[in-house]
Each structure stands twice: as C-alpha cells, then as structure tokens.
Design a protein around this motif. Sequence first.
Motif, PDB file in Angstrom:
ATOM      1  N   TRP A  59      17.349  -3.193  15.217  1.00  0.00           N
ATOM      2  CA  TRP A  59      15.855  -3.165  14.989  1.00  0.00           C
ATOM      3  C   TRP A  59      15.514  -3.773  16.400  1.00  0.00           C
ATOM      4  N   HIS A  60      15.968  -4.144  17.523  1.00  0.00           N
ATOM      5  CA  HIS A  60      15.551  -4.610  18.533  1.00  0.00           C
ATOM      6  C   HIS A  60      14.700  -3.513  19.332  1.00  0.00           C
ATOM      7  N   GLU A  61      13.745  -2.993  18.845  1.00  0.00           N
ATOM      8  CA  GLU A  61      12.565  -2.198  19.488  1.00  0.00           C
ATOM      9  C   GLU A  61      11.379  -2.113  18.596  1.00  0.00           C
ATOM     10  N   PHE A  62      10.510  -1.559  19.200  1.00  0.00           N
ATOM     11  CA  PHE A  62       9.042  -1.141  18.576  1.00  0.00           C
ATOM     12  C   PHE A  62       9.179  -0.467  17.271  1.00  0.00           C
ATOM     13  N   HIS A  63       8.623  -1.159  16.148  1.00  0.00           N
ATOM     14  CA  HIS A  63       8.421  -0.454  14.815  1.00  0.00           C
ATOM     15  C   HIS A  63       7.150  -0.848  14.309  1.00  0.00           C
ATOM     16  N   THR A  64       6.652  -0.102  13.422  1.00  0.00           N
ATOM     17  CA  THR A  64       5.457  -0.078  12.698  1.00  0.00           C
ATOM     18  C   THR A  64       5.722  -0.577  11.262  1.00  0.00           C
ATOM     19  N   TYR A  65       5.286  -2.130  11.168  1.00  0.00           N
ATOM     20  CA  TYR A  65       5.558  -2.587   9.583  1.00  0.00           C
ATOM     21  C   TYR A  65       4.010  -2.565   9.050  1.00  0.00           C
ATOM     22  N   LYS A  66       4.189  -2.069   7.798  1.00  0.00           N
ATOM     23  CA  LYS A  66       2.843  -1.842   7.175  1.00  0.00           C
ATOM     24  C   LYS A  66       2.965  -2.322   5.518  1.00  0.00           C
ATOM     25  N   MET A  67       1.958  -2.817   4.956  1.00  0.00           N
ATOM     26  CA  MET A  67       1.592  -3.035   3.528  1.00  0.00           C
ATOM     27  C   MET A  67       0.426  -2.550   2.943  1.00  0.00           C
ATOM     28  N   ASP A  68       0.723  -1.681   1.973  1.00  0.00           N
ATOM     29  CA  ASP A  68      -0.513  -1.165   1.220  1.00  0.00           C
ATOM     30  C   ASP A  68      -0.529  -2.107   0.028  1.00  0.00           C
ATOM     31  N   TRP A  69      -1.690  -2.702  -0.292  1.00  0.00           N
ATOM     32  CA  TRP A  69      -2.018  -3.638  -0.995  1.00  0.00           C
ATOM     33  C   TRP A  69      -3.063  -3.207  -2.115  1.00  0.00           C
ATOM     34  N   SER A  70      -3.183  -3.228  -3.572  1.00  0.00           N
ATOM     35  CA  SER A  70      -3.980  -2.912  -4.339  1.00  0.00           C
ATOM     36  C   SER A  70      -3.872  -3.830  -5.582  1.00  0.00           C
ATOM     37  N   PRO A  71      -4.922  -3.958  -6.445  1.00  0.00           N
ATOM     38  CA  PRO A  71      -4.628  -4.585  -7.569  1.00  0.00           C
ATOM     39  C   PRO A  71      -3.574  -4.169  -8.508  1.00  0.00           C
ATOM     40  N   ASP A  72      -3.008  -3.048  -8.273  1.00  0.00           N
ATOM     41  CA  ASP A  72      -2.001  -2.572  -8.748  1.00  0.00           C
ATOM     42  C   ASP A  72      -0.500  -2.455  -8.460  1.00  0.00           C
ATOM     43  N   HIS A  73      -0.408  -2.664  -6.925  1.00  0.00           N
ATOM     44  CA  HIS A  73       0.705  -2.721  -6.374  1.00  0.00           C
ATOM     45  C   HIS A  73       0.709  -3.200  -4.813  1.00  0.00           C
ATOM     46  N   ILE A  74       1.827  -3.323  -4.290  1.00  0.00           N
ATOM     47  CA  ILE A  74       2.128  -4.034  -3.235  1.00  0.00           C
ATOM     48  C   ILE A  74       3.379  -3.100  -2.545  1.00  0.00           C
ATOM     49  N   ILE A  75       3.023  -2.276  -1.504  1.00  0.00           N
ATOM     50  CA  ILE A  75       4.124  -1.614  -0.854  1.00  0.00           C
ATOM     51  C   ILE A  75       4.463  -2.008   0.563  1.00  0.00           C
ATOM     52  N   GLY A 100      -6.645 -15.168 -13.451  1.00  0.00           N
ATOM     53  CA  GLY A 100      -6.429 -14.154 -12.394  1.00  0.00           C
ATOM     54  C   GLY A 100      -6.409 -12.878 -12.790  1.00  0.00           C
ATOM     55  N   ASN A 101      -6.637 -11.766 -11.843  1.00  0.00           N
ATOM     56  CA  ASN A 101      -6.242 -10.524 -12.188  1.00  0.00           C
ATOM     57  C   ASN A 101      -4.782  -9.992 -12.304  1.00  0.00           C
ATOM     58  N   LYS A 102      -4.519  -8.913 -12.742  1.00  0.00           N
ATOM     59  CA  LYS A 102      -3.302  -8.577 -13.124  1.00  0.00           C
ATOM     60  C   LYS A 102      -2.005  -8.680 -12.227  1.00  0.00           C
ATOM     61  N   ILE A 103      -2.354  -8.498 -10.895  1.00  0.00           N
ATOM     62  CA  ILE A 103      -1.326  -8.961  -9.926  1.00  0.00           C
ATOM     63  C   ILE A 103      -1.442 -10.268  -9.309  1.00  0.00           C
ATOM     64  N   ALA A 104      -2.321 -11.092 -10.073  1.00  0.00           N
ATOM     65  CA  ALA A 104      -2.430 -12.481  -9.478  1.00  0.00           C
ATOM     66  C   ALA A 104      -0.644 -13.065  -9.509  1.00  0.00           C
ATOM     67  N   PRO A 105      -0.467 -13.717  -8.432  1.00  0.00           N
ATOM     68  CA  PRO A 105      -1.335 -14.384  -7.611  1.00  0.00           C
ATOM     69  C   PRO A 105      -1.715 -13.760  -6.354  1.00  0.00           C
ATOM     70  N   PHE A 106      -1.514 -12.297  -6.264  1.00  0.00           N
ATOM     71  CA  PHE A 106      -1.689 -11.515  -5.157  1.00  0.00           C
ATOM     72  C   PHE A 106      -3.110 -10.988  -5.367  1.00  0.00           C
ATOM     73  N   ASP A 107      -4.018 -11.925  -5.846  1.00  0.00           N
ATOM     74  CA  ASP A 107      -5.455 -11.355  -5.871  1.00  0.00           C
ATOM     75  C   ASP A 107      -6.375 -12.109  -5.333  1.00  0.00           C
ATOM     76  N   GLN A 108      -6.094 -12.686  -4.006  1.00  0.00           N
ATOM     77  CA  GLN A 108      -7.190 -13.582  -3.175  1.00  0.00           C
ATOM     78  C   GLN A 108      -6.785 -13.010  -1.802  1.00  0.00           C
ATOM     79  N   GLN A 109      -7.636 -14.069  -1.064  1.00  0.00           N
ATOM     80  CA  GLN A 109      -7.643 -13.745   0.508  1.00  0.00           C
ATOM     81  C   GLN A 109      -6.273 -14.572   1.112  1.00  0.00           C
ATOM     82  N   PHE A 110      -5.417 -13.496   1.727  1.00  0.00           N
ATOM     83  CA  PHE A 110      -4.384 -14.021   2.482  1.00  0.00           C
ATOM     84  C   PHE A 110      -4.703 -13.969   3.848  1.00  0.00           C
ATOM     85  N   HIS A 111      -3.843 -14.831   4.880  1.00  0.00           N
ATOM     86  CA  HIS A 111      -4.058 -14.580   6.245  1.00  0.00           C
ATOM     87  C   HIS A 111      -2.551 -14.230   6.753  1.00  0.00           C
TER      88      HIS A 111
END
Length: 444
Positions: free
Chosen positions: A318-334, A368-379
């Motif tokens: 994995w020692h090369e450039f790759h694109t890491y992505k998260m799609d995050w909604s009140p229903d899922h984290i991918i 919280g929401n259904k996906i709590a604790p992932f229902d707040q501001q993250f940095h």
Amino acid sequence: MFTLWVLLTTVGLVSCYILPDPQFSLSAKGGEFKSEDIPGLKNLYFIYKVNKGTELLRKAEKGADGIWRYVDALMENVDEVDYYSQGYLDGLIFGGSHQVWKRVPLATLPPRRMRGAVSFRDDFNGNHLDTNHWTVQVTATGEYHKEFQVYTNDHRNVYVKNGKLYIKPTLAVDSGHFTENDLYHGVLDVKKTWGTCTFSGNRGCYREAKDGLLPPLLSGRIDSKPTLKYGQVVVRAQIPRGDWIWPAIWMRPTNSPYGGWPQDGEIDFMEAACNEVAYWGKNDNHGIKRIHSTLHFGPDSAHDHHVSGEKVKEHGDWHEFHTYKMDWSPDHIIISVDDDVILKMTVADGTTLWNQYKFQGTNPWAHGNKIAPFDQQFHMILNVAIGGTYGMFNDKTHYAYPKPWHNTDKDPLKNFWEGRHNWLPTWHGDDVAMIVDYVEFRHM
C-alpha cells in the motif's frame, strides 16, 4: 460562442476585441472557472457571485494548455453562480458576457455522487501548513498506546512541499535538541523545547530519563479545525514504508456529548503497520500489505465495540497514493479505498445502533439519532506514530527479526532504541513519511 465588447476609455479611445465566454463547472475540486486564451491577453480575472451574494474578483492562471483557470475550493451550498470575465489587452480592460450557472436537479445527478457542496478542502499548495485549517499537536503523550514518539511543530516533522503535506518521523538525536546521553540521563521539557505543549496527559509535557528512556523519535500529528456531520470525506494519501511506523487517518468528535471514549465514537479511516514482514499466521502478512478501518463505540470504557474491515494486497503493498473515502449518513457509514469498500455499517430502519448491537445497561445515546454516537460534528486527525506497547504491534506476530521490545517490558523505549541496528536500515528518506495530496469534506 464569443462576445464583442466595446469599451470607451478615459482618454476617449474606442477599441473592439472578441473575448471567449467564460465557463463554470462544479466538481470535487470546487467551483472551477475557465476561459480560452486569445493573442495578447496578459491577465484575466473572473468576477462572480455565489447564490446572489457578494461579488468576488479572483485572478486566473494560464495553464500549459493555454486555458485560463481559477478554482474556488471553498464553495459550499452552491445553487447558482453569476459570473463574467475581465482581461487586459494592449493596456485596456475588456470583459466577457455575463453567464449564469444553476445546479442540476438531483434526479439528473450520476449515481453515488454526493449532492452536497465542498465545505472544506486543503490541497496543501502553499509554502506552509495553513494553521487556519489545522492545529499542530505538540506533546509526548504517546496516546493510550504508549507510543515512542514526541509530536512536534518542527518543520522537519510537519511540512508542505510541492503541493503535498508531509508528516515524517525523525530521530531525536538528529534534531539538535537531544544527544544520546540526554535520552538516558536528561529531561524532556516539551514547552521549553518547542514553545508549547498541547496535551499534558500521560506525561505529555515533561519527562525525566530516570523514569525510563526519553522518546527517541520525533513525528507529527495535525487536527483539522473544520468539522463535519454527515456527508463525504476524501483523503488522497501515501502511507510510509519502514519498520514499526504506524500511520493513521482518523476522526474524533469535536465535543464530548456522550461522556468520553468510546461513548463518543471514533472513526479510523486507515491504519497500517508499515513493516514489510509482519505475519500473524503462516501465510498472513499483516504488515504494509494490509490496511484496515475501524469504527469504535460502546456504552463505557470497559465495553469498546468495534466494526472493522481490511484490505490485503496479494501483490505489492500500500506504499503508493490511494484515495480513502467515507460516505456518512444518518443510516450508514461506508469506508472505501479507491472505491473498493473496506467497511460498511448500516443501521436498519426502525432501530438504533444501541439496539442493533444489543448493548446492556444505561444507554448514553438515548437522546441521539439512530446512528448515535456518529450523529455529531467530527474533526480529522492525521498522524504518524512509532511503536507502542498496546495496539498495532503484537508480541506474538512474526517479524523479519525478533521484535526489539515486549509490550510488558519495564523500559520498552530503551529496548526499541537499542535495537535500531535492525529497524533503522528499513527507513529511507521520505519513504518514512505519510504524504497527503488533499483532504476534502462535503456536506450531504
């Protein structure tokens, strides 16, 4: 399509020029303006309003392809853009016709495209890290894993070069602050050495060698000031190569509404052990051939539940450039790498994270929401750690040579440092750095 523009100058001269109409598009880069070149055009500016707001004037750059461009990477909540161009020819100012761009209705967007605007993006194009975007951590805390580095604000550990961010570990004895003798007999005063100390926990600001070898490595950690709740996060990065190096791209809540860790949650985008050889089983190399992602959450510190996933390369690493992505909604984290899913957690309709994972006791997320604790501001946090006595480097894993320390050692830092004849030859120049091309947040 071209526009004929006539300008009456202050000295009464009239000149006619044909200027191309400017174009606008919205993409992952942000809002991009561009215009074709014409002979004699010296400078070009784009003048625009976003959502009928304040008029902005931005200078374009001419590319090698002859196209003038300007990218506004911070456009957010864009529904309409009114714009035109102005250029200098023969000492006079000329302009293109007004144009209007409007958002395409959602139904016509391609599948999987986030409809939200870019709320934060850093391409690291300046000469220095933008401290309006990032906080540089300066501490010897070692986190909960009792890692072996000090995070510093030294330009050798955190710096920007050629449009990339570098977070690079270095030897403390090469810093000019410490000698070999200091590691064994001296004092580490973080604030005195680097002008500040951002976290005092776990002896983060002050240590004495009489209590154990001082940290022999210096490295970097930065925390984003912009935050996100739901949307998409993208990081294009290259992880290091070198024994006992532990890079991480992760997110933590900006506040602590649910009581601390793990009640408040943690999102680990990417972690890796960067040894070339690290076998958990006979044919199971979990060194730099493997990356993994984890979601941490639970009702109290004694009950950390996690959802994990990994990707292992059969060929190469994995020692090369790759694109890491998260799609995050009140229903899922991918979480994915190069659009290949690593981890997916979905909260079913009619339930909550608490019920779905059958936790017992008092529910800290009851309000919280259904996906709590992932229902707040993250940095976001970007860091490169070294070693540690709990976490990435297991005593039972088979490495290329015997692990220099055991996690139960009285002075693991001393044993690690005195085993450098084995690990230091695996460290080569910038290969030991995590190199980040860009970071982008998009709202839903």
